[in-house]
Scaffold this motif. Structure first.
Motif, PDB file in Angstrom:
ATOM      1  N   GLN A 161       7.777  -9.776  -0.049  1.00  0.00           N
ATOM      2  CA  GLN A 161       8.544  -9.172  -1.136  1.00  0.00           C
ATOM      3  C   GLN A 161       9.741  -8.403  -0.604  1.00  0.00           C
ATOM      4  N   ALA A 162      10.750  -8.228  -1.463  1.00  0.00           N
ATOM      5  CA  ALA A 162      11.908  -7.425  -1.096  1.00  0.00           C
ATOM      6  C   ALA A 162      11.608  -5.937  -1.296  1.00  0.00           C
ATOM      7  N   GLU A 163      10.760  -5.622  -2.277  1.00  0.00           N
ATOM      8  CA  GLU A 163      10.526  -4.235  -2.657  1.00  0.00           C
ATOM      9  C   GLU A 163       9.707  -3.492  -1.595  1.00  0.00           C
ATOM     10  N   ASP A 164       9.858  -2.170  -1.604  1.00  0.00           N
ATOM     11  CA  ASP A 164       9.036  -1.302  -0.767  1.00  0.00           C
ATOM     12  C   ASP A 164       7.600  -1.329  -1.294  1.00  0.00           C
ATOM     13  N   PHE A 165       6.694  -0.784  -0.466  1.00  0.00           N
ATOM     14  CA  PHE A 165       5.298  -0.679  -0.895  1.00  0.00           C
ATOM     15  C   PHE A 165       4.818   0.754  -0.655  1.00  0.00           C
ATOM     16  N   ASP A 166       3.761   1.124  -1.375  1.00  0.00           N
ATOM     17  CA  ASP A 166       3.193   2.476  -1.283  1.00  0.00           C
ATOM     18  C   ASP A 166       1.918   2.383  -0.452  1.00  0.00           C
ATOM     19  N   VAL A 167       1.977   2.939   0.762  1.00  0.00           N
ATOM     20  CA  VAL A 167       0.854   2.791   1.698  1.00  0.00           C
ATOM     21  C   VAL A 167      -0.437   3.345   1.094  1.00  0.00           C
ATOM     22  N   GLY A 168      -0.357   4.525   0.488  1.00  0.00           N
ATOM     23  CA  GLY A 168      -1.553   5.136  -0.080  1.00  0.00           C
ATOM     24  C   GLY A 168      -2.160   4.297  -1.198  1.00  0.00           C
ATOM     25  N   ALA A 169      -1.289   3.801  -2.068  1.00  0.00           N
ATOM     26  CA  ALA A 169      -1.776   2.996  -3.198  1.00  0.00           C
ATOM     27  C   ALA A 169      -2.380   1.684  -2.705  1.00  0.00           C
ATOM     28  N   GLU A 170      -1.749   1.057  -1.675  1.00  0.00           N
ATOM     29  CA  GLU A 170      -2.282  -0.200  -1.132  1.00  0.00           C
ATOM     30  C   GLU A 170      -3.670   0.024  -0.535  1.00  0.00           C
ATOM     31  N   LEU A 171      -3.820   1.134   0.213  1.00  0.00           N
ATOM     32  CA  LEU A 171      -5.113   1.418   0.848  1.00  0.00           C
ATOM     33  C   LEU A 171      -6.187   1.696  -0.197  1.00  0.00           C
TER      34      LEU A 171
END
Lengths: 149, 83
Positions: A5-15
């Motif tokens: 993906q081009a968008e950033d990701f949220d490490v906390g939310a992914e975990l």
């Protein structure tokens, strides 16, 4: 699971979503790759990640399947970004969840080592002298060789 | 067959993709690359060092002896630098 993906990701939310509802998970190994502001002696303004849509997803799925063959993983997520990124931006996220730490940590290291030499991404750095394609590093091939069997 | 070029191969060759109908002696990745090199200075320059050219046929990495067929999607690119 894999995502490109081009968008950033949220490490906390992914975990949080990786382990949600699975109480068999005893640990998660995580690697987050960031854009640095230096490449050798060159100051980097930004970099652009190009990739090969279709093959990228296929290679990442193969890499995940190989990790799952080698370690007893409860969950696994690889997120790789493309497009223009600036120093400090997140590039890649690898998280592996297992009942015990050895499988989680080893498989996380395996995935990032393997991904660096197999997934079709290329970095173009913006330097004071103009755009410069990053050369593949021998140390990355050596890191991958540790896992060849 | 469809050819795709990425990273500095794309910039040196001057295009991202094209459809080609190579001569009949082009039966493998190796003979395809040899033929491409004859198509102009950009191709010759981009493909002069085979040690820094990776080839994928239909999304799988292949070596020079791999067959190529009409309908294949063939990508040429430098060693990867993601992660």
């Amino acid at each position: 699971m894999i995502r490109v993906q081009a968008e950033d990701f949220d490490v906390g939310a992914e975990l949080a979503s990786l382990s949600e509802g699975n109480h068999g998970i005893g640990g998660i190994g995580v690697f987050v790759g960031l854009v640095r502001d230096m490449a050798g002696d060159d100051k980097i303004g930004a970099l652009t990640l190009e990739h090969y849509p279709g093959m990228t997803e296929r290679k990442l799925e193969e890499i995940e399947a190989e990790a799952r063959r080698r370690w007893p993983l409860e969950a696994c997520l690889i997120v790789h970004r493309y497009g223009r990124l600036e120093p400090g931006d997140r590039i890649v996220f690898v998280a592996t969840a297992s009942a015990h730490r050895d499988a989680a940590l080893e498989s996380c290291r395996f995935l990032i080592d393997w991904l660096k030499t197999e997934a079709p991404f290329w970095k173009l750095e913006e330097t004071p002298d103009g755009g410069k394609w990053v050369d593949a590093r021998d140390s990355d091939n050596k890191a991958k060789e540790r896992w060849v069997k | 067959m469809k050819l795709l070029y990425f990273a500095w191969l794309r910039t040196r060759i001057g295009m991202a993709e094209e459809i080609v109908d190579p001569p009949s002696e082009v039966t493998t990745v190796g003979t395809l690359v040899d033929w491409l090199k004859t198509r102009g200075p950009g191709f010759a320059e981009a493909l002069k060092d085979p040690s820094v050219v990776r080839v994928a046929v239909n999304h799988d990495y292949v070596k020079a002896d791999h067959p190529v067929r009409p309908g294949d999607e063939i990508a040429l690119f430098p060693p990867v630098t993601g992660g």
